[in-house]
Design an enzyme around this catalytic site. Sequence first.
Site, PDB file in Angstrom:
ATOM      1  CG  ASP A  58     -41.840   3.216  20.727  1.00 33.31           C
ATOM      2  OD1 ASP A  58     -42.839   3.866  21.102  1.00 33.31           O
ATOM      3  OD2 ASP A  58     -40.895   3.720  20.081  1.00 33.31           O
ATOM      4  CG  ASP A  84     -44.446   7.159  16.233  1.00 33.49           C
ATOM      5  OD1 ASP A  84     -45.120   6.917  15.224  1.00 33.49           O
ATOM      6  OD2 ASP A  84     -44.925   7.691  17.257  1.00 33.49           O
TER       7      ASP A  84
END
Length: 417
Positions: A251, A253
């Site tokens: 992922d 952020d």
Amino acid sequence: MKVIILAGGKGTRIASVARDIPKPMIPVAGKPVLEWQIELARRYGCRDFLLMTGYLGDCIESYFGDGSRWGVHIDYYREPEPLGTAGALQRVRERLEEEFWVFYGDTVMDFDMEAMLAFHHAHHADATLFLHPNGHPYDSDLVRIGEDSLVTAFLPKPRPEGEAQRNLVNAALYILRKDCLDYLNGGKADFGRDIFAPMLSDGKRIAGYVSAEYIKDMGTPERWEAVGKDILSGKVARLNRRNPRPCIFLDRDGVLNREVNLLSRPEQLELIPGAAQAVRAINQSGYLAVVVTNQPQIARNLCSIEELRGIHDRLETLLGTEGAYLDAIYYCPHHPDKGYPEERPEYKIDCDCRKPKPGMLLQAARDLHIDLSASYMIGDSPRDVGAGEAAGVKQSFQIETNRPGALQELVELLLSA
Ligand SMILES: [Zn+2]
């Protein structure tokens, strides 16, 4: 299809490894680099070779002869004087067909030639360049491509310090149409400066084939040693696209860069300490490093696709300064809830890519031939874990958002297991 191999290299930087033989004849893992290349192309059905020789060319000719020992036909052109990487090609123009491969005789590589050729044809390209990210983009010549994979700019070094660019390097491996040679004028010439740059200004179609397969030059004693080890360990062959590869999906952020509320400008992006080290460890392991990120800011019109690309250029640039690179970035621009006044309706859909749906992971698996059952997903929310599970990865992990070292610790653990 004929393969042209530029085999005139003198190898001054690697003279301590082998003297008095041309660079392409230097043995790597027991065989001249050139021989590895001929055997690779033969596996993909190429039977016709034209070796452009120069320095100590007779050494190459006496080793390979007419090629019959390898079941191929080899022709030679001995450069009377060094004509740069491309200059000699115009002297052999009449021996070339409409399309041909160009290899540099000092690169160790193993790649799916059929896949690259199919890509070249699918893009109706005048030239196709093999591109890849590397661990030192700041001192490499970079290439910029558009969404359609066509080259939009060449960005030779040196570039302004701190300038954000996608990490995409020209590996010096091409498929060319014969009329690319129209740009040569009889003298010394270089592919980048004298063929590709003018082709681009003329609006010719140059396609960028982005691949995670193994291709490295062996121009210094250190690199020569490294590529030899990679052949012997099986790494070079294993990274061929025909073999499924494991991947660590990440992922974005809160995992790689600090999560801020709706990041929408490049200057807001800041790496979490340890993130680059984690990605570098993945790069060295044989796993692919692929980002899969939900970016509903696009649907909410807080950020354009162009701005998002700028953010990713900065992410790649910051990682690149630390010797780390991403093999691909996938993003979902959608969001299902309608009703914001500023929203962009075309992205307000219930898509298949927004995590926890597995669409981005499945797309990456198709594009990069990933073995999902041997792969991991690392995120900082249950959505990430859900996407990993729905895609059928081996294991999915949720780490603490923005915690320095969190990703690095987990990656090191996984890679040492
Ligand atoms: Zn989506």
